[in-house]
Enzyme design. Structure first.
Site, PDB file in Angstrom:
ATOM      1  N   HIS A 236      -5.407  -3.126  -2.881  1.00 52.78           N
ATOM      2  CA  HIS A 236      -5.061  -2.150  -3.927  1.00 52.78           C
ATOM      3  C   HIS A 236      -4.927  -2.789  -5.310  1.00 52.78           C
ATOM      4  O   HIS A 236      -4.596  -2.090  -6.275  1.00 52.78           O
ATOM      5  CB  HIS A 236      -3.758  -1.423  -3.564  1.00 52.78           C
ATOM      6  CG  HIS A 236      -3.855  -0.688  -2.265  1.00 52.78           C
ATOM      7  ND1 HIS A 236      -4.287   0.612  -2.174  1.00 52.78           N
ATOM      8  CD2 HIS A 236      -3.601  -1.086  -1.000  1.00 52.78           C
ATOM      9  CE1 HIS A 236      -4.286   0.988  -0.901  1.00 52.78           C
ATOM     10  NE2 HIS A 236      -3.877  -0.020  -0.173  1.00 52.78           N
TER      11      HIS A 236
ATOM     12  N   LYS B 133     -11.615   1.176  -2.073  1.00 52.26           N
ATOM     13  CA  LYS B 133     -10.564   1.716  -2.933  1.00 52.26           C
ATOM     14  C   LYS B 133     -11.096   1.731  -4.374  1.00 52.26           C
ATOM     15  O   LYS B 133     -11.939   2.549  -4.688  1.00 52.26           O
ATOM     16  CB  LYS B 133      -9.278   0.942  -2.696  1.00 52.26           C
ATOM     17  CG  LYS B 133      -8.865   1.099  -1.212  1.00 52.26           C
ATOM     18  CD  LYS B 133      -7.640   0.371  -0.868  1.00 52.26           C
ATOM     19  CE  LYS B 133      -7.188   0.456   0.573  1.00 52.26           C
ATOM     20  NZ  LYS B 133      -7.957   1.052   1.605  1.00 52.26           N
TER      21      LYS B 133
ATOM     22  N   SER C  44       0.795  -1.225   0.000  1.00 55.84           N
ATOM     23  CA  SER C  44       0.000   0.000   0.000  1.00 55.84           C
ATOM     24  C   SER C  44       0.827   1.274   0.000  1.00 55.84           C
ATOM     25  O   SER C  44       0.359   2.303  -0.484  1.00 55.84           O
ATOM     26  CB  SER C  44      -0.959   0.002   1.184  1.00 55.84           C
ATOM     27  OG  SER C  44      -0.268  -0.211   2.392  1.00 55.84           O
TER      28      SER C  44
HETATM   29  C1  LIG Z   1      -3.546  -3.204   2.166  1.00 52.80           C
HETATM   30  C2  LIG Z   1      -4.712  -2.715   2.962  1.00 52.80           C
HETATM   31  N1  LIG Z   1      -5.474  -3.602   3.618  1.00 52.80           N
HETATM   32  C3  LIG Z   1      -6.533  -3.218   4.350  1.00 52.80           C
HETATM   33  C4  LIG Z   1      -6.879  -1.897   4.457  1.00 52.80           C
HETATM   34  C5  LIG Z   1      -8.049  -1.542   5.319  1.00 52.80           C
HETATM   35  O1  LIG Z   1      -9.186  -1.443   4.547  1.00 52.80           O
HETATM   36  P1  LIG Z   1     -10.427  -0.561   5.053  1.00 52.80           P
HETATM   37  O2  LIG Z   1     -10.073   0.851   4.751  1.00 52.80           O
HETATM   38  O3  LIG Z   1     -11.581  -1.060   4.293  1.00 52.80           O
HETATM   39  O4  LIG Z   1     -10.532  -0.804   6.533  1.00 52.80           O
HETATM   40  C6  LIG Z   1      -6.123  -0.935   3.778  1.00 52.80           C
HETATM   41  C7  LIG Z   1      -6.416   0.514   3.810  1.00 52.80           C
HETATM   42  O5  LIG Z   1      -7.308   1.086   4.272  1.00 52.80           O
HETATM   43  C8  LIG Z   1      -5.014  -1.350   3.023  1.00 52.80           C
HETATM   44  O6  LIG Z   1      -4.269  -0.453   2.370  1.00 52.80           O
END
Ligand SMILES: Cc1ncc(COP(=O)(O)O)c(C=O)c1O
Length: 390
Positions: free
Chosen positions: A204, A236, A176
């Site tokens: 992502h 996203k 990320s």
């Molecule tokens: C790789 C990754 N996994 C999980 C999440 C968490 O997802 P959420 O925003 O839906 O809680 C994020 C960012 O928010 C992320 O970048």
């Protein structure tokens, strides 16, 4: 005094690590209004430009008319409604897995999946650069927890040698904060050789990667035996909110029985699921979004290299510019802001110490002209940044 919060806050400020919440006064999109200032933004994760798509908004509105606005209860009580179920079927189809299970957020999906699968006596092995939600899940699971070197199957294999109990290997699909992608074929092979399961959080990757937007597993052509546990988030590229775990029938049943962040929470509003069903349709069918995004990524990388910016090894919409020192990263972000552009500085502890960066993210909603404006501003501002002391 037991809780000296002012001292902790002052320390954070002094280290250039203090975080503030910009106030968004417009919908997501390339042109936003933040704290009263109109800005051209390169920092959201709306990679396909669906967060404010009129058809998705209309689907949400129609969903609210038909289903109301609240989930009303947890899924296991009386909160599992028609749109949730239809979305799970559509996500299973997108991922080529027998089933998918909807969670309220990606954080909760990761927490739920890891803690439902491993506990005391088991082992969880994670990439050093995994998202915080995965690392937290590993720590909370009670399993033996170890981090292997970033994207390094040999380092993973060494740790697998010492693993005990059920072993879960966990990686981001697209990292990320770096934008590079996991070497899934090699990681999957290392895991399978030791009877471990591979879990991939492709938050992502869904949308930008794969011929139909089905993410990193489609990009590599990997099946359920390679990646038994697949997580995607909906906030996203899908442009809405929520997340899912996809896998075998037994995996999903185990989540329903044992994943506490699934069981003990109210279901997401059904109207949100209606909106996501629409965005899923657009994500799959409107290939021009991926193609345009790909062209913008190439344009940005070429231009940034000409300016002499330090890019990372990424062909995804996440295109960080490595700066190093947190203070310099913040100053570059401020200089861009003074020129009407918004690119967030990402600092420790989100990234390792000494690797602060500007996290540029591109979206299919951007135009070539807008990307050129960013490049022009970077060409003006970067040389004005004082050299690093390091
Ligand atoms: C790789 C990754 N996994 C999980 C999440 C968490 O997802 P959420 O925003 O839906 O809680 C994020 C960012 O928010 C992320 O970048």
């Amino acid at each position: 005094m037991a809780f000296d919060l002012s001292a902790r806050l002052a320390e954070r400020r002094a280290a250039d690590l203090y975080r503030q919440r910009p106030l968004l006064e417009s919908p997501q999109g390339p042109q936003v209004v933040v704290d009263g200032q109109p800005l051209l933004a390169f920092c959201n994760n709306d990679y396909l430009g669906l967060a404010n798509h009129p058809d998705v908004v209309a689907a949400w509105r129609a969903g609210a008319e038909r289903w109301g606005v609240g989930g009303g209860a947890s899924h296991l009580v009386i909160g599992h409604s028609g749109p949730h179920h239809a979305l799970e079927l559509a996500l299973a189809e997108l991922t080529g897995r027998p089933r998918a299970l909807l969670f309220s957020t990606g954080y909760m999906a990761n927490l739920g999946a890891v803690t439902a699968l491993v506990g005391q006596g088991d082992t969880v092995l994670q990439d050093r650069l995994n998202h915080a939600s995965l690392l937290d899940a590993g720590l909370l699971s009670g399993a033996r927890f170890s981090r292997y070197l970033h994207n390094d199957p040999v380092s993973l294999a060494n740790r697998l040698e010492k693993a005990t109990g059920n072993t879960l290997v966990v990686t981001d699909g697209v990292f990320s904060m770096d934008g590079d992608i996991a070497d899934l074929p090699a990681l999957a092979q290392a895991a399978r050789a030791k009877g471990a399961w591979l879990m991939v959080d492709d938050a992502h990757g869904f949308g930008p990667l794969g011929a139909n937007g089905a993410g990193i597993v489609e990009h590599y052509g990997l099946g359920i035996d390679d990646v038994p546990v697949l997580v995607g988030t909906l906030g996203k590229a899908f442009g809405t909110a929520g997340a899912f775990v996809a896998g075998s029938d037994d995996l999903i049943e185990a989540m329903v029985q044992f994943a506490r962040p699934y069981i003990y929470t109210t279901s997401q509003p059904p109207a949100l699921a209606c909106a996501t069903l629409k965005s899923l349709e657009l994500l799959r069918s409107e290939h021009w979004r991926r193609e345009h995004l790909g062209a913008l990524i190439r344009q940005f990388r070429q231009g940034a290299e000409q300016i002499g910016l330090q890019l990372m090894d990424s062909f995804t919409p996440i295109q960080p510019i490595l700066i190093g020192d947190a203070g310099r990263a913040v100053r570059l972000s401020q200089m861009l802001r003074e020129r009407g552009l918004m690119v967030t500085a990402i600092r420790p502890p989100t990234v390792p110490a000494g690797s602060a960066r500007l996290r540029v993210t591109l979206s299919a909603a951007h135009s070539e002209t807008q990307v050129q404006l960013l490049l022009n501003a970077l060409a003006d501002c970067y040389p004005l940044l004082e050299p690093s002391n390091a």
